[in-house]
Motif scaffolding. Structure first.
Motif, PDB file in Angstrom:
ATOM      1  N   ILE A 329       0.835  -1.201   0.000  1.00 16.39           N
ATOM      2  CA  ILE A 329       0.000   0.000   0.000  1.00 16.39           C
ATOM      3  C   ILE A 329       0.871   1.253   0.000  1.00 16.39           C
ATOM      4  CG2 ILE A 329      -1.714   1.324   1.311  1.00 16.39           C
ATOM      5  CD1 ILE A 329      -2.838  -1.310   2.331  1.00 16.39           C
ATOM      6  N   ALA A 330       1.916   1.242   0.835  1.00 19.73           N
ATOM      7  CA  ALA A 330       2.817   2.392   0.902  1.00 19.73           C
ATOM      8  C   ALA A 330       3.489   2.649  -0.434  1.00 19.73           C
ATOM      9  CB  ALA A 330       3.869   2.166   1.985  1.00 19.73           C
ATOM     10  N   ALA A 331       3.880   1.583  -1.139  1.00 20.30           N
ATOM     11  CA  ALA A 331       4.529   1.741  -2.435  1.00 20.30           C
ATOM     12  C   ALA A 331       3.595   2.421  -3.431  1.00 20.30           C
ATOM     13  CB  ALA A 331       4.974   0.385  -2.969  1.00 20.30           C
ATOM     14  N   ALA A 332       2.327   2.011  -3.446  1.00 15.46           N
ATOM     15  CA  ALA A 332       1.365   2.611  -4.367  1.00 15.46           C
ATOM     16  C   ALA A 332       1.164   4.096  -4.072  1.00 15.46           C
ATOM     17  CB  ALA A 332       0.031   1.872  -4.281  1.00 15.46           C
ATOM     18  N   VAL A 333       1.043   4.430  -2.801  1.00 13.24           N
ATOM     19  CA  VAL A 333       0.786   5.824  -2.422  1.00 13.24           C
ATOM     20  C   VAL A 333       2.026   6.685  -2.629  1.00 13.24           C
ATOM     21  CG1 VAL A 333       0.135   7.343  -0.519  1.00 13.24           C
ATOM     22  CG2 VAL A 333      -0.990   5.132  -0.787  1.00 13.24           C
ATOM     23  N   ILE A 334       3.186   6.172  -2.218  1.00 13.38           N
ATOM     24  CA  ILE A 334       4.423   6.931  -2.390  1.00 13.38           C
ATOM     25  C   ILE A 334       4.702   7.169  -3.867  1.00 13.38           C
ATOM     26  CG2 ILE A 334       6.946   6.767  -2.140  1.00 13.38           C
ATOM     27  CD1 ILE A 334       6.438   5.367   0.541  1.00 13.38           C
ATOM     28  N   GLY A 335       4.339   6.191  -4.705  1.00 13.41           N
ATOM     29  CA  GLY A 335       4.556   6.338  -6.139  1.00 13.41           C
ATOM     30  C   GLY A 335       3.653   7.361  -6.804  1.00 13.41           C
ATOM     31  N   GLY A 336       2.624   7.819  -6.118  1.00 13.35           N
ATOM     32  CA  GLY A 336       1.786   8.874  -6.680  1.00 13.35           C
ATOM     33  C   GLY A 336       0.326   8.526  -6.883  1.00 13.35           C
ATOM     34  N   THR A 337      -0.107   7.326  -6.491  1.00 12.63           N
ATOM     35  CA  THR A 337      -1.524   6.968  -6.609  1.00 12.63           C
ATOM     36  C   THR A 337      -2.309   7.646  -5.497  1.00 12.63           C
ATOM     37  OG1 THR A 337      -0.948   4.821  -7.539  1.00 12.63           O
ATOM     38  CG2 THR A 337      -3.176   5.077  -6.701  1.00 12.63           C
ATOM     39  N   SER A 338      -3.402   8.305  -5.871  1.00 17.80           N
ATOM     40  CA  SER A 338      -4.182   9.048  -4.892  1.00 17.80           C
ATOM     41  C   SER A 338      -5.062   8.121  -4.067  1.00 17.80           C
ATOM     42  CB  SER A 338      -5.055  10.087  -5.599  1.00 17.80           C
ATOM     43  OG  SER A 338      -5.890  10.748  -4.671  1.00 17.80           O
ATOM     44  N   LEU A 339      -5.103   8.351  -2.778  1.00 21.88           N
ATOM     45  CA  LEU A 339      -5.991   7.601  -1.901  1.00 21.88           C
ATOM     46  C   LEU A 339      -7.455   7.977  -2.111  1.00 21.88           C
ATOM     47  CD1 LEU A 339      -3.960   7.729   1.433  1.00 21.88           C
ATOM     48  CD2 LEU A 339      -4.482   5.678   0.121  1.00 21.88           C
ATOM     49  N   PHE A 340      -7.684   9.097  -2.781  1.00 23.18           N
ATOM     50  CA  PHE A 340      -9.042   9.596  -2.977  1.00 23.18           C
ATOM     51  C   PHE A 340      -9.652   9.113  -4.289  1.00 23.18           C
ATOM     52  CE2 PHE A 340      -6.536  12.649  -0.536  1.00 23.18           C
ATOM     53  CZ  PHE A 340      -7.264  12.691   0.641  1.00 23.18           C
ATOM     54  N   GLY A 341      -8.886   8.357  -5.082  1.00 17.25           N
ATOM     55  CA  GLY A 341      -9.399   7.783  -6.318  1.00 17.25           C
ATOM     56  C   GLY A 341      -9.256   8.710  -7.513  1.00 17.25           C
ATOM     57  N   GLY A 342      -9.278   8.104  -8.706  1.00 20.40           N
ATOM     58  CA  GLY A 342      -9.300   8.870  -9.941  1.00 20.40           C
ATOM     59  C   GLY A 342      -7.959   9.345 -10.444  1.00 20.40           C
ATOM     60  N   ARG A 343      -6.867   9.086  -9.708  1.00 21.04           N
ATOM     61  CA  ARG A 343      -5.558   9.562 -10.156  1.00 21.04           C
ATOM     62  C   ARG A 343      -4.475   8.574  -9.761  1.00 21.04           C
ATOM     63  NH1 ARG A 343      -1.670  13.143  -8.158  1.00 21.04           N
ATOM     64  NH2 ARG A 343      -2.929  13.666  -6.339  1.00 21.04           N
ATOM     65  N   GLY A 344      -3.654   8.214 -10.739  1.00 20.28           N
ATOM     66  CA  GLY A 344      -2.558   7.289 -10.478  1.00 20.28           C
ATOM     67  C   GLY A 344      -2.175   6.527 -11.727  1.00 20.28           C
ATOM     68  N   ARG A 345      -0.973   5.992 -11.725  1.00 19.05           N
ATOM     69  CA  ARG A 345      -0.459   5.191 -12.834  1.00 19.05           C
ATOM     70  C   ARG A 345       0.142   3.914 -12.271  1.00 19.05           C
ATOM     71  NH1 ARG A 345       1.566   8.375 -17.079  1.00 19.05           N
ATOM     72  NH2 ARG A 345       2.338   6.427 -17.993  1.00 19.05           N
ATOM     73  N   THR A 346       0.232   2.892 -13.106  1.00 21.29           N
ATOM     74  CA  THR A 346       0.842   1.650 -12.637  1.00 21.29           C
ATOM     75  C   THR A 346       2.326   1.829 -12.358  1.00 21.29           C
ATOM     76  OG1 THR A 346       1.225   0.943 -14.924  1.00 21.29           O
ATOM     77  CG2 THR A 346      -0.808   0.213 -13.866  1.00 21.29           C
ATOM     78  N   TYR A 347       2.938   2.825 -12.980  1.00 20.23           N
ATOM     79  CA  TYR A 347       4.347   3.091 -12.695  1.00 20.23           C
ATOM     80  C   TYR A 347       4.548   3.521 -11.237  1.00 20.23           C
ATOM     81  CZ  TYR A 347       5.219   2.787 -17.691  1.00 20.23           C
ATOM     82  OH  TYR A 347       5.326   2.336 -18.978  1.00 20.23           O
ATOM     83  N   ALA A 348       3.453   3.878 -10.567  1.00 22.38           N
ATOM     84  CA  ALA A 348       3.542   4.217  -9.154  1.00 22.38           C
ATOM     85  C   ALA A 348       4.061   3.041  -8.346  1.00 22.38           C
ATOM     86  CB  ALA A 348       2.177   4.659  -8.627  1.00 22.38           C
ATOM     87  N   ALA A 349       3.637   1.821  -8.740  1.00 23.17           N
ATOM     88  CA  ALA A 349       4.108   0.632  -8.023  1.00 23.17           C
ATOM     89  C   ALA A 349       5.609   0.456  -8.199  1.00 23.17           C
ATOM     90  CB  ALA A 349       3.372  -0.612  -8.531  1.00 23.17           C
ATOM     91  N   LEU A 350       6.100   0.708  -9.411  1.00 23.43           N
ATOM     92  CA  LEU A 350       7.531   0.557  -9.677  1.00 23.43           C
ATOM     93  C   LEU A 350       8.345   1.588  -8.912  1.00 23.43           C
ATOM     94  CD1 LEU A 350       9.880  -0.671 -11.265  1.00 23.43           C
ATOM     95  CD2 LEU A 350       9.325   0.861 -13.150  1.00 23.43           C
ATOM     96  N   LEU A 351       7.932   2.850  -8.991  1.00 22.31           N
ATOM     97  CA  LEU A 351       8.672   3.906  -8.295  1.00 22.31           C
ATOM     98  C   LEU A 351       8.548   3.775  -6.783  1.00 22.31           C
ATOM     99  CD1 LEU A 351       7.695   6.960 -10.536  1.00 22.31           C
ATOM    100  CD2 LEU A 351       9.920   5.826 -10.440  1.00 22.31           C
ATOM    101  N   GLY A 352       7.330   3.498  -6.321  1.00 23.19           N
ATOM    102  CA  GLY A 352       7.100   3.413  -4.884  1.00 23.19           C
ATOM    103  C   GLY A 352       7.843   2.267  -4.231  1.00 23.19           C
ATOM    104  N   ILE A 353       7.774   1.088  -4.857  1.00 24.29           N
ATOM    105  CA  ILE A 353       8.462  -0.052  -4.244  1.00 24.29           C
ATOM    106  C   ILE A 353       9.972   0.131  -4.317  1.00 24.29           C
ATOM    107  CG2 ILE A 353       8.649  -1.528  -6.296  1.00 24.29           C
ATOM    108  CD1 ILE A 353       7.753  -2.573  -2.691  1.00 24.29           C
TER     109      ILE A 353
END
Length: 397
Positions: A329-353
């Motif tokens: 969860i931290a990786a997704a959020v740190i990578g830029g995926t919004s907790l509020f929905g509607g914004r984010g990219r799968t690259y968030a998982a790569l950058l966040g992790i």
């Protein structure tokens, strides 16, 4: 309904637009990239082994399993929901795969397919409880976290641990390295796919009479990716080579990103996450999109659990436990995926992790106490959420 509700976040098509977005508080992935540079400088200066090819190769192996689980988390976060059962599902499905392969003698590929399908069924059950009965996703997946962990313990029985054959197909997934020619071919192919995606986007925007940025900017972005991939291949080849686990994880990131950005399903995901009621009035089947998101989340968690079992060559009572869920969860959020929905990219998982594992790896090399590692990770997560909140506030203004 605004057009931003129906489309994924607009990407900067020129340096000028990127600067304008930054002024509004939407910094994109730049804070994460800056954080990675800072991490490399700090830990590299404190321990010369941190930036060594051997350690960076180990880092690539460590991030694949949790990063895959984080991809599934992103699917539900895009809808403004949460999946707390991903860790337990990953462990449960890894146990299912191992039991079928080791104790029942099934073909390993078939065992993996059945385990991933089992994860999808788990996601479907949780999605139905959320969409049909109206239970909050937090409660549904929290119950799943406990229940699926209990089923894992039941399947393992008194033994508690099942080892995978070291020379078997599953274990070899984490001990396979691409030859140099294959690694360079893959890097070239990825650059070509990315460049083609940029050209396709330009063509579609022109056909729709939408503004298109300068051609040189697309060339700069494709060239930047080529440099990053070339540097990664050079570093990894200096040790054992490019690990197959990293290739699998990277492929999932690219494929899911293309699906989200270039298919109707992807646009519906962003639409539902941005404004579910507006999406429903636009004719989108909101229930179906939510069900598919939970199915994808659980299926990716299952595959991530299989990758983790491959690296350990075993499953046990702690599979999918510890801090795997929190890190995903931290990786997704740190990578830029919004907790509020509607914004984010799968690259968030790569950058966040990459950020999470780099911090953990660096502090382990420095023999930092676990208590400090947890507090540092929590601080980074809080900073990422703060940046997301500020970006939303700036966009609202």
């Amino acid at each position: 309904m605004s057009t931003t509700t129906m489309n994924p976040p607009r990407r900067p098509y020129s340096p000028k637009q990127a600067i304008e977005r930054a002024r509004r508080g939407d910094l994109g992935a730049w804070p994460v990239v800056g954080g990675l540079v800072a991490i490399a400088i700090v830990f590299g200066s404190l321990n010369e082994h941190f930036l060594s090819p051997e350690n960076l190769t180990n880092l690539a192996l460590q991030m694949a399993a949790t990063g895959t689980i984080s991809l599934g988390i992103i699917m539900v976060l895009l809808l403004g929901e949460i999946d707390l059962s991903a860790g337990s599902v990953s462990g449960l499905c890894a146990v299912v795969m191992t039991i079928l392969n080791v104790r029942q003698g099934w073909n390993p590929v078939l065992a993996i397919a059945v385990a991933v399908a089992a994860g999808a069924v788990v996601g479907l059950v949780q999605g139905l409880l959320f969409t049909r009965i109206g239970m909050p996703s937090f409660v549904v997946t929290l119950a799943g976290l406990i229940g699926w962990q209990g089923l894992l313990l039941y399947l393992l029985g008194e033994r508690g641990t099942v080892n995978l054959p070291f020379d078997g197909f599953v274990a070899k997934l984490s001990d396979t390295w691409l030859p140099p020619w294959s690694a360079w071919t893959l890097a070239l192919a990825l650059t070509g796919v990315y460049g083609g995606s940029l050209l396709l986007s330009r063509r579609l925007r022109r056909a729709a009479d939408l503004p298109v940025g300068p051609a040189y900017w697309a060339a700069v972005r494709a060239g930047g990716l080529a440099l990053v991939l070339a540097a990664a291949v050079l570093v990894l080849q200096a040790d054992r080579g490019v690990p197959l686990l990293l290739v699998i994880f990277g492929t999932l990131v690219v494929v899911l990103d293309l699906v989200l950005r270039h298919t109707a399903f992807g646009r519906w995901m962003y639409a539902v996450g941005g404004n579910a009621e507006a999406a429903r009035r636009a004719g989108i089947n909101v229930t179906r999109i939510r069900l598919l998101a939970f199915v994808l989340s659980a299926a990716l968690a299952a595959f991530g659990g299989i990758l983790a079992a491959s690296r350990l060559a075993a499953v046990n009572q702690s599979s999918g436990g510890s801090d795997i869920l929190l890190m995903a969860i931290a990786a997704a959020v740190i990578g830029g995926t919004s907790l509020f929905g509607g914004r984010g990219r799968t690259y968030a998982a790569l950058l966040g992790i990459l950020v999470i594992q780099s911090i953990t790896n660096g502090m382990l090399l420095l023999n930092v106490d676990s208590s400090v590692r947890y507090m540092v990770t929590a601080s980074v997560l809080a900073l990422a959420v703060a940046i997301d909140s500020l970006a939303r506030r700036g966009s609202a203004r």
